[in-house]
Write a protein that holds these residues in place. Structure first.
Motif, short mmCIF file in Angstrom:
data_model
loop_
_atom_site.label_atom_id
_atom_site.label_comp_id
_atom_site.label_asym_id
_atom_site.label_seq_id
_atom_site.Cartn_x
_atom_site.Cartn_y
_atom_site.Cartn_z
N HIS A 544 35.66 51.35 50.69
CA HIS A 544 36.92 51.02 50.36
C HIS A 544 38.02 50.36 49.60
N LEU A 545 37.09 49.63 48.67
CA LEU A 545 37.53 47.81 47.77
C LEU A 545 37.66 48.64 46.57
N ARG A 546 36.61 49.64 45.94
CA ARG A 546 35.70 49.49 44.45
C ARG A 546 37.26 49.41 43.75
N GLU A 547 38.40 50.29 43.57
CA GLU A 547 39.26 50.09 42.61
C GLU A 547 40.07 48.47 42.84
N TYR A 548 40.02 48.30 43.65
CA TYR A 548 40.74 46.78 44.53
C TYR A 548 39.99 45.71 43.73
N TRP A 549 38.94 45.71 43.33
CA TRP A 549 38.14 44.79 43.04
C TRP A 549 37.17 45.07 41.56
N SER A 550 37.36 46.31 41.56
CA SER A 550 37.27 46.39 39.65
C SER A 550 38.59 46.25 38.76
N GLU A 551 39.25 46.16 39.39
CA GLU A 551 41.22 45.39 38.76
C GLU A 551 41.71 43.82 39.27
N GLY A 552 40.56 43.69 40.47
CA GLY A 552 40.26 41.79 40.20
C GLY A 552 41.80 41.18 40.96
N GLY A 619 45.75 49.03 51.13
CA GLY A 619 47.10 49.26 50.29
C GLY A 619 48.56 49.01 51.19
N ASP A 620 47.33 50.32 51.65
CA ASP A 620 49.30 50.55 53.22
C ASP A 620 49.46 49.68 53.81
N ARG A 621 48.10 48.60 54.45
CA ARG A 621 48.31 47.89 55.26
C ARG A 621 49.21 46.71 54.59
N ILE A 622 49.11 46.34 53.53
CA ILE A 622 49.69 44.88 52.37
C ILE A 622 50.73 46.01 52.74
N ARG A 623 51.04 46.50 52.20
CA ARG A 623 52.86 47.34 52.49
C ARG A 623 53.12 46.74 53.77
N LEU A 631 51.24 38.53 45.57
CA LEU A 631 49.53 38.63 44.65
C LEU A 631 49.43 37.10 44.76
N TYR A 632 48.39 36.16 44.87
CA TYR A 632 47.56 34.93 43.80
C TYR A 632 47.66 35.65 42.56
N PRO A 633 48.57 34.38 41.78
CA PRO A 633 49.01 33.11 41.59
C PRO A 633 50.60 33.88 41.83
N GLU A 634 50.89 35.21 41.29
CA GLU A 634 52.49 35.60 41.20
C GLU A 634 52.35 36.83 41.00
N PHE A 635 52.33 37.64 41.39
CA PHE A 635 52.18 39.29 40.87
C PHE A 635 52.90 39.68 42.62
N PRO A 636 54.00 40.36 42.58
CA PRO A 636 55.06 41.57 42.85
C PRO A 636 53.36 42.10 43.99
N LYS A 637 54.10 42.05 45.44
CA LYS A 637 53.15 43.14 45.49
C LYS A 637 52.84 43.97 45.34
N HIS A 638 54.02 45.18 45.29
CA HIS A 638 54.64 45.98 45.66
C HIS A 638 54.79 46.39 43.68
N GLU A 639 54.58 45.62 42.84
CA GLU A 639 54.60 46.26 41.72
C GLU A 639 52.26 46.46 41.74
N VAL A 640 51.62 45.72 42.58
CA VAL A 640 49.95 45.35 42.19
C VAL A 640 50.16 46.18 42.75
N PHE A 641 50.42 46.56 44.50
CA PHE A 641 49.50 47.69 45.25
C PHE A 641 49.84 48.94 44.81
N LYS A 642 51.35 48.93 44.45
CA LYS A 642 52.16 50.32 44.69
C LYS A 642 51.17 51.53 44.21
N LYS A 643 50.13 52.01 43.80
CA LYS A 643 49.44 53.04 43.15
C LYS A 643 48.33 52.96 43.86
N PHE A 644 48.10 51.80 45.21
CA PHE A 644 47.50 52.34 46.06
C PHE A 644 48.08 52.39 47.55
N TYR A 645 49.64 53.02 47.07
CA TYR A 645 50.08 53.12 48.76
C TYR A 645 49.88 54.47 48.61
N THR A 646 50.77 54.87 50.50
CA THR A 646 50.08 56.89 50.67
C THR A 646 51.41 56.76 51.24
#
Length: 710
Positions: A544-552, A619-623, A631-646
């Motif tokens: 369930h988390l391969r892409e999230y992990w691979s992208e750090g 991704g949807d749960r984070i949204r 996302l630590y340290p200061e990444f806007p979550k909607h920019e970082v996780f947008k590709k994972f939103y359904t």
């Protein structure tokens, strides 16, 4: 990304000039390949060519996407140096806008060069080994040819000698009768010639014997190296279980076996042609032949190393001298299961039957296209197993068995049949799926920490933490199929956890970790062992988390103290993703939130498990969760996780009301979720200190449960 994962490991060994030639700094710097690895490998670069001008618009689109993605990654990068570098690269790449096809063809050529490098790297070790073996075998073959050449010359000299002796006897008569001087002179010359021929034949016989001895010595050395290579191949196959690289190609070793068998046969033939026995060389060649024939049986495809009784499994055994098997009676291989004690005494046929195997015979069959000779056991099964008496706290999942494959074989050119056998890697036999995790732990420990040429199946009970961590990292990255390794923070937390030293800040590298700490003793305050917990995280990440992990995007393994240290000065809403240390296979969100008095506190949302993420993605749960913003340290979550939103689904047909799931946290969840019609049991995954999570749905709870069951 799989290609970049492998090529990035190679780059560490290449000189800077080679890397710069592969990734031109002024046109396509290595940073582009690194940050866009996955996206680059998904595109169809091979279709582009400079002469196909109709592809210009398509090439321009790919160039624009590349520039746009670089700019986006730069903006999200918390490292100011990386951010500025990526922005500069994106600006430089605009030079291709006048000739987009040149850009796509350049990328195509870079990827092609990578594939060539990978092929070269994969083959380089083989080539070096082949060159070494080929050089030895070529030298040996030349010596054998020299022996054959001397034999032929000796034969010619012997024929000439026989002829001259006949002439000598013929001329003896006239001398005795007439006493002619010229006849005496001819006889003297003939006598001298005969003596010279006899001397040459004797000298050649001495040289022939010496060369034969040298050939046998050389054959012995070549075969010793071959046996070492076969053992190394089996060792690499053993280590592949924990994610180590493994070249499974047996063809070079098969060729080597066949060459040595051919040389052995020619040397035995040369010994027979001498006409008198040479016991020393005959015995050595016979022994070398026996060892070669017996060593050429290989378990090409190992059986599963955890086998459940009454379950089907398959395995393949290959005979590297298959083309030399005498025609006629088919060769039938038999498999039987043996225990550790029997594996240590393979010189004798196992007497006590420790298990009953179903479908345990297979015929050795030759495949002309692959030039391989294999016996495949397709539907084998362990019907029952007899356990040994266990010592102390030893469990059934710690007992190791193996499959023993045996047959009798006739080789063309050999007078007697040979009994050959080979055992598989160790296996653990279980009777229930619940034993699988502990059985796998036994196999992992055995594969990681056993020594070459050990007594079956001995393995150390304790190893340095650095070896343990290397194994965990290798297994994790190979199972998850990622290039993103566990970092130093993950390593330190894992050590703190397995040693139960949460306050220890020094280096754990040389501290010994025991088998009991790995998978016998439960973790303090938990109902599971270290391995059960780690494997649960690995499985969750893999599925369930391969892409999230691979992208750090996932911090991963981190302790509570370290967590508070890095989040304590961050703005409210800052969060990170970490693996739960309180339950198996869970990931939680730790975030900074405000207290009632205006201060700050660190909250940990109830972990999401495999079942949770099957219902709604991470991704949807984070949204869904408004409390978290950066996302630590200061990444806007909607920019970082947008590709994972359904994307929202279209309204269903038939007049039904659309249904949606949404994640709610804490008081938000308790106030928005409608009360259930009947009491629900408390979630088995709930943990003290974790805010609750609910799924909010615009229907009553009965319909929600019904939809989940469907």
């Amino acid at each position: 990304m799989a290609q970049w994962l492998r090529i990035s490991q190679m780059l560490q060994c290449l000189p800077d000039d080679t890397i710069n030639n592969l990734y031109p700094p002024s046109a396509f710097p290595i940073e582009v390949r690194h940050f866009l690895a996955e996206w680059i490998e998904r595109q169809r670069w091979d279709d582009f060519a400079l002469e196909n001008v109709e592809q210009e618009s398509q090439a321009r689109a790919l160039l624009d996407q590349t520039i746009s993605m670089l700019q986006s990654i730069a903006q999200q990068n918390g490292n100011v140096v990386d951010r500025m570098k990526l922005m500069q690269i994106s600006r430089n790449m605009t030079m291709f806008q006048q000739d987009s096809l040149q850009f796509t063809v350049m990328v195509r050529e870079i990827l092609t060069k990578e594939r060539v490098l990978l092929g070269t790297d994969l083959r380089s070790a083989q080539i070096r080994r082949r060159r070494s073996s080929n050089t030895d075998v070529d030298h040996l073959v030349l010596k054998v040819i020299e022996v054959q050449d001397i034999r032929q010359k000796m034969h010619q000299l012997q024929e000439e000698l026989n002829w001259e002796r006949q002439n000598y006897e013929r001329l003896q008569g006239p001398i005795q009768q007439n006493g002619l001087d010229h006849t005496k002179s001819e006889i003297q010359k003939l006598q001298n010639h005969i003596q010279k021929l006899e001397y040459n034949v004797k000298a050649m016989a001495t040289k022939r014997f010496q060369l034969l001895k040298e050939c046998v010595d050389c054959l012995d050395q070549c075969q010793t190296r071959l046996i070492s290579r076969l053992k190394a191949w089996r060792w690499d196959q053993h280590k592949a279980t924990i994610g180590q690289p493994f070249d499974e190609n047996l063809n070079p070793l098969q060729t080597w076996c066949e060459q040595l068998l051919g040389v052995n046969g020619k040397l035995r033939q040369e010994l027979m042609l001498i006409g008198e026995p040479i016991p020393e060389l005959e015995e050595r060649l016979g022994k070398l032949l026996q060892v070669l024939i017996e060593s050429s049986l290989v378990v090409d495809r190992q059986p599963p190393q955890v086998i459940k009784t009454q379950s089907k499994f398959s395995t393949t055994v290959r005979y590297l001298l298959g083309e030399k098997v005498a025609p006629g009676k088919p060769v039938v291989l038999k498999a039987q299961i043996i225990n550790e004690l029997q594996a240590r005494n393979l010189s004798s046929v196992p007497g006590d039957n420790v298990g009953e195997l179903i479908n345990n015979t297979a015929i050795l069959e030759h495949n002309t296209s692959s030039k391989s000779t294999c016996a495949t056991f397709r539907n084998m099964s362990i019907k029952k197993i007899k356990r040994a008496d266990r010592k102390g706290s030893e469990s059934v999942t710690e007992e190791k068995f193996a499959l023993l494959f045996s047959t009798e074989i006739n080789i063309t050119g050999c007078d007697t049949p040979y009994r050959i056998q080979m055992i598989s890697l160790p296996v653990v036999v279980i009777v229930h799926g619940s034993q699988d995790h502990n059985a796998l732990a036994t196999i992992i420990w055995d594969c990681a920490f056993s020594e070459p040429d050990r007594v079956p199946f001995m393995v150390s009970e304790r190893v340095p933490w650095r070896m343990m961590y290397s194994t965990l990292n290798s297994k994790f990255t190979s199972e998850v199929l990622t290039h993103h390794n566990l970092d130093q923070y993950n390593q330190h937390f894992l050590a703190q956890k397995i040693f139960d030293k949460p306050d220890f800040a020094d280096d754990f590298s040389n501290i010994l970790v025991t088998w009991a700490q790995f998978n016998k003793e439960v973790l303090p305050g938990r109902p599971f062992t270290f391995w059960q917990w780690f494997e649960g995280v690995m499985e969750l990440t893999k599925k369930h988390l391969r892409e999230y992990w691979s992208e750090g995007l996932i911090f991963g393994f981190i302790g509570k103290q370290h967590l508070h240290l890095i989040l304590k000065d961050r703005p409210n809403g800052t969060f990170l993703l970490r693996f739960s240390d309180s339950e198996i296979g869970g990931i939680t969100i730790a975030y900074v939130s405000a207290t009632d008095n205006g201060g700050q506190k660190i909250q940990n949302i109830q972990p999401f498990t495999k079942r949770d993420l099957e219902i709604r993605s991470l991704g949807d749960r984070i949204r869904d969760i408004d409390h978290i913003t950066y996302l630590y340290p200061e990444f806007p979550k909607h920019e970082v996780f947008k590709k994972f939103y359904t994307e929202p689904q279209a309204s269903p047909v038939g007049g039904y009301i659309p249904v949606s799931l949404q994640t709610k946290v804490g008081t938000e969840a308790s106030s928005d979720t409608p009360p259930p019609l009947t009491p629900l049991p408390e979630s088995p995954h709930s943990a003290v200190g974790f805010p609750s999570v609910s799924e909010d749905m615009d229907l009553d709870i009965d319909k929600l449960l019904e939809s989940l069951h469907q």
